[in-house]
Design a protein around this motif. Structure first.
Motif, PDB file in Angstrom:
ATOM      1  N   CYS A   1      42.243 -71.519  48.230  1.00 33.28           N
ATOM      2  CA  CYS A   1      41.998 -70.525  47.179  1.00 33.28           C
ATOM      3  C   CYS A   1      40.612 -70.787  46.615  1.00 33.28           C
ATOM      4  N   VAL A   2      39.760 -69.764  46.632  1.00 35.13           N
ATOM      5  CA  VAL A   2      38.372 -69.951  46.202  1.00 35.13           C
ATOM      6  C   VAL A   2      37.970 -68.906  45.162  1.00 35.13           C
ATOM      7  N   ILE A   3      37.051 -69.312  44.314  1.00 35.00           N
ATOM      8  CA  ILE A   3      36.429 -68.391  43.373  1.00 35.00           C
ATOM      9  C   ILE A   3      35.210 -67.810  44.072  1.00 35.00           C
ATOM     10  N   LEU A   4      35.134 -66.496  44.088  1.00 38.46           N
ATOM     11  CA  LEU A   4      33.999 -65.799  44.706  1.00 38.46           C
ATOM     12  C   LEU A   4      33.000 -65.418  43.624  1.00 38.46           C
ATOM     13  N   GLU A   5      31.749 -65.769  43.836  1.00 42.68           N
ATOM     14  CA  GLU A   5      30.673 -65.423  42.908  1.00 42.68           C
ATOM     15  C   GLU A   5      29.574 -64.680  43.659  1.00 42.68           C
ATOM     16  N   THR A   6      29.282 -63.466  43.197  1.00 36.91           N
ATOM     17  CA  THR A   6      28.168 -62.661  43.704  1.00 36.91           C
ATOM     18  C   THR A   6      27.563 -61.938  42.510  1.00 36.91           C
ATOM     19  N   PRO A   7      26.312 -61.480  42.621  1.00 37.77           N
ATOM     20  CA  PRO A   7      25.767 -60.693  41.513  1.00 37.77           C
ATOM     21  C   PRO A   7      26.572 -59.408  41.327  1.00 37.77           C
ATOM     22  N   TYR A   8      26.729 -59.002  40.086  1.00 32.02           N
ATOM     23  CA  TYR A   8      27.454 -57.756  39.819  1.00 32.02           C
ATOM     24  C   TYR A   8      26.526 -56.696  39.222  1.00 32.02           C
TER      25      TYR A   8
ATOM     26  N   VAL B   1      38.034 -63.483  56.535  1.00 31.74           N
ATOM     27  CA  VAL B   1      37.952 -63.348  57.991  1.00 31.74           C
ATOM     28  C   VAL B   1      37.267 -64.542  58.658  1.00 31.74           C
ATOM     29  N   ASN B   2      36.176 -65.025  58.084  1.00 32.72           N
ATOM     30  CA  ASN B   2      35.389 -66.069  58.749  1.00 32.72           C
ATOM     31  C   ASN B   2      35.657 -67.484  58.259  1.00 32.72           C
ATOM     32  N   HIS B   3      36.264 -67.604  57.070  1.00 33.33           N
ATOM     33  CA  HIS B   3      36.474 -68.942  56.520  1.00 33.33           C
ATOM     34  C   HIS B   3      37.941 -69.239  56.208  1.00 33.33           C
ATOM     35  N   GLY B   4      38.825 -68.277  56.441  1.00 32.59           N
ATOM     36  CA  GLY B   4      40.246 -68.494  56.214  1.00 32.59           C
ATOM     37  C   GLY B   4      40.583 -68.808  54.765  1.00 32.59           C
ATOM     38  N   GLU B   5      39.873 -68.179  53.837  1.00 31.34           N
ATOM     39  CA  GLU B   5      40.066 -68.447  52.412  1.00 31.34           C
ATOM     40  C   GLU B   5      40.734 -67.258  51.723  1.00 31.34           C
ATOM     41  N   SER B   6      41.314 -67.538  50.576  1.00 37.07           N
ATOM     42  CA  SER B   6      41.868 -66.507  49.714  1.00 37.07           C
ATOM     43  C   SER B   6      40.963 -66.416  48.487  1.00 37.07           C
ATOM     44  N   PRO B   7      40.057 -65.415  48.450  1.00 34.56           N
ATOM     45  CA  PRO B   7      39.073 -65.353  47.374  1.00 34.56           C
ATOM     46  C   PRO B   7      39.563 -64.592  46.149  1.00 34.56           C
ATOM     47  N   TYR B   8      39.064 -65.010  44.991  1.00 34.62           N
ATOM     48  CA  TYR B   8      39.282 -64.283  43.743  1.00 34.62           C
ATOM     49  C   TYR B   8      37.915 -64.046  43.115  1.00 34.62           C
ATOM     50  N   GLY B   9      37.572 -62.778  42.931  1.00 38.21           N
ATOM     51  CA  GLY B   9      36.303 -62.408  42.308  1.00 38.21           C
ATOM     52  C   GLY B   9      36.569 -61.619  41.039  1.00 38.21           C
TER      53      GLY B   9
ATOM     54  N   ASN C   1      34.835 -65.244  30.608  1.00 33.42           N
ATOM     55  CA  ASN C   1      35.752 -66.311  30.197  1.00 33.42           C
ATOM     56  C   ASN C   1      37.096 -66.223  30.922  1.00 33.42           C
ATOM     57  N   ALA C   2      37.568 -65.004  31.170  1.00 34.25           N
ATOM     58  CA  ALA C   2      38.813 -64.851  31.934  1.00 34.25           C
ATOM     59  C   ALA C   2      38.641 -65.407  33.349  1.00 34.25           C
ATOM     60  N   GLY C   3      37.500 -65.121  33.952  1.00 33.89           N
ATOM     61  CA  GLY C   3      37.227 -65.652  35.288  1.00 33.89           C
ATOM     62  C   GLY C   3      37.138 -67.168  35.298  1.00 33.89           C
ATOM     63  N   PHE C   4      36.559 -67.742  34.241  1.00 31.85           N
ATOM     64  CA  PHE C   4      36.420 -69.204  34.167  1.00 31.85           C
ATOM     65  C   PHE C   4      37.782 -69.903  34.122  1.00 31.85           C
ATOM     66  N   GLN C   5      38.809 -69.211  33.646  1.00 30.28           N
ATOM     67  CA  GLN C   5      40.140 -69.817  33.583  1.00 30.28           C
ATOM     68  C   GLN C   5      40.680 -70.144  34.969  1.00 30.28           C
ATOM     69  N   TRP C   6      40.150 -69.474  35.975  1.00 27.45           N
ATOM     70  CA  TRP C   6      40.597 -69.706  37.341  1.00 27.45           C
ATOM     71  C   TRP C   6      39.835 -70.839  38.027  1.00 27.45           C
ATOM     72  N   HIS C   7      38.707 -71.263  37.457  1.00 26.97           N
ATOM     73  CA  HIS C   7      37.872 -72.267  38.128  1.00 26.97           C
ATOM     74  C   HIS C   7      38.615 -73.563  38.428  1.00 26.97           C
TER      75      HIS C   7
ATOM     76  N   GLY D   1      28.611 -69.534  35.965  1.00 28.53           N
ATOM     77  CA  GLY D   1      29.692 -69.996  36.838  1.00 28.53           C
ATOM     78  C   GLY D   1      29.381 -71.351  37.446  1.00 28.53           C
ATOM     79  N   ILE D   2      28.149 -71.549  37.897  1.00 24.97           N
ATOM     80  CA  ILE D   2      27.734 -72.843  38.461  1.00 24.97           C
ATOM     81  C   ILE D   2      27.887 -73.929  37.408  1.00 24.97           C
ATOM     82  N   SER D   3      27.418 -73.649  36.221  1.00 24.46           N
ATOM     83  CA  SER D   3      27.506 -74.618  35.123  1.00 24.46           C
ATOM     84  C   SER D   3      28.961 -74.958  34.815  1.00 24.46           C
ATOM     85  N   ASN D   4      29.822 -73.949  34.791  1.00 26.02           N
ATOM     86  CA  ASN D   4      31.232 -74.163  34.471  1.00 26.02           C
ATOM     87  C   ASN D   4      31.931 -75.003  35.529  1.00 26.02           C
ATOM     88  N   VAL D   5      31.696 -74.705  36.815  1.00 24.71           N
ATOM     89  CA  VAL D   5      32.375 -75.496  37.854  1.00 24.71           C
ATOM     90  C   VAL D   5      31.837 -76.924  37.891  1.00 24.71           C
TER      91      VAL D   5
END
Length: 161
Positions: free
Chosen positions: A3-10, A40-48, A72-78, A99-103
């Motif tokens: 299970c991974v947190i997905l981070e991209t610019p929004y 597909v390529n990393h076999g992960e379950s992402p949450y963005g 802040n809601a997203g940070f709860q999943w980190h 996000g980088i700082s939080n993780v």
């Protein structure tokens, strides 16, 4: 499957509403393709959270209070994820920096990734990237702009809702 947190610019900031809309579309498309890459390529379950919580009738990223609630809601999943994945072809946004700082504070691993074909996207307009990669044609993008701006200018400014 990790299970991974997905981070991209929004958000894409621009004075011209049409350019802003195209930038927003490019960033959302990039986020969706990154999500596909995770599965597909990393076999992960992402949450963005930025792709989920900014959908119509959820939170408005243009409203500072709602943006902060979403972050802040997203940070709860980190600390519930196995690690975080940062896709960086479009640069690192202020939300991604947070996000980088939080993780880092939580001791969660942060992995940087790129998507094939997006290497020069920072040097192109959103329209150039979307058409070069064959994701949209100019005709399709013009139709999106025409519909969005004519049907609901406020929605076009809010990021194609």
């Amino acid at each position: 499957m990790n299970c991974v947190i997905l981070e991209t610019p929004y958000m894409y900031r621009h004075d011209d509403p049409c350019e802003r809309l195209l930038g927003q579309l490019r960033n959302i498309t990039y986020g969706r393709l990154a999500m596909n890459d995770c599965v597909v390529n990393h076999g992960e379950s992402p949450y963005g959270s930025h792709l989920l919580l900014t959908q119509p009738f959820v939170l408005n990223d243009d409203e500072p209070r709602e943006r902060e609630l979403g972050i802040n809601a997203g940070f709860q999943w980190h600390d519930r994820a196995d690690y975080s994945v940062f896709y960086v072809d479009l640069g690192i946004s202020s939300g991604m920096e947070r996000g980088i700082s939080n993780v880092e504070q939580k001791g969660v691993a942060a992995i940087r990734r790129n998507l094939p074909g997006w290497e020069n996207a920072c040097n192109e307009t959103p329209r150039e990237t979307l058409t070069r990669l064959g994701l949209y044609t100019d005709v399709e993008l013009d139709a999106i702009l025409t519909f969005s701006v004519e049907a609901n200018p406020a929605a076009a400014l809010a990021g194609f809702k």
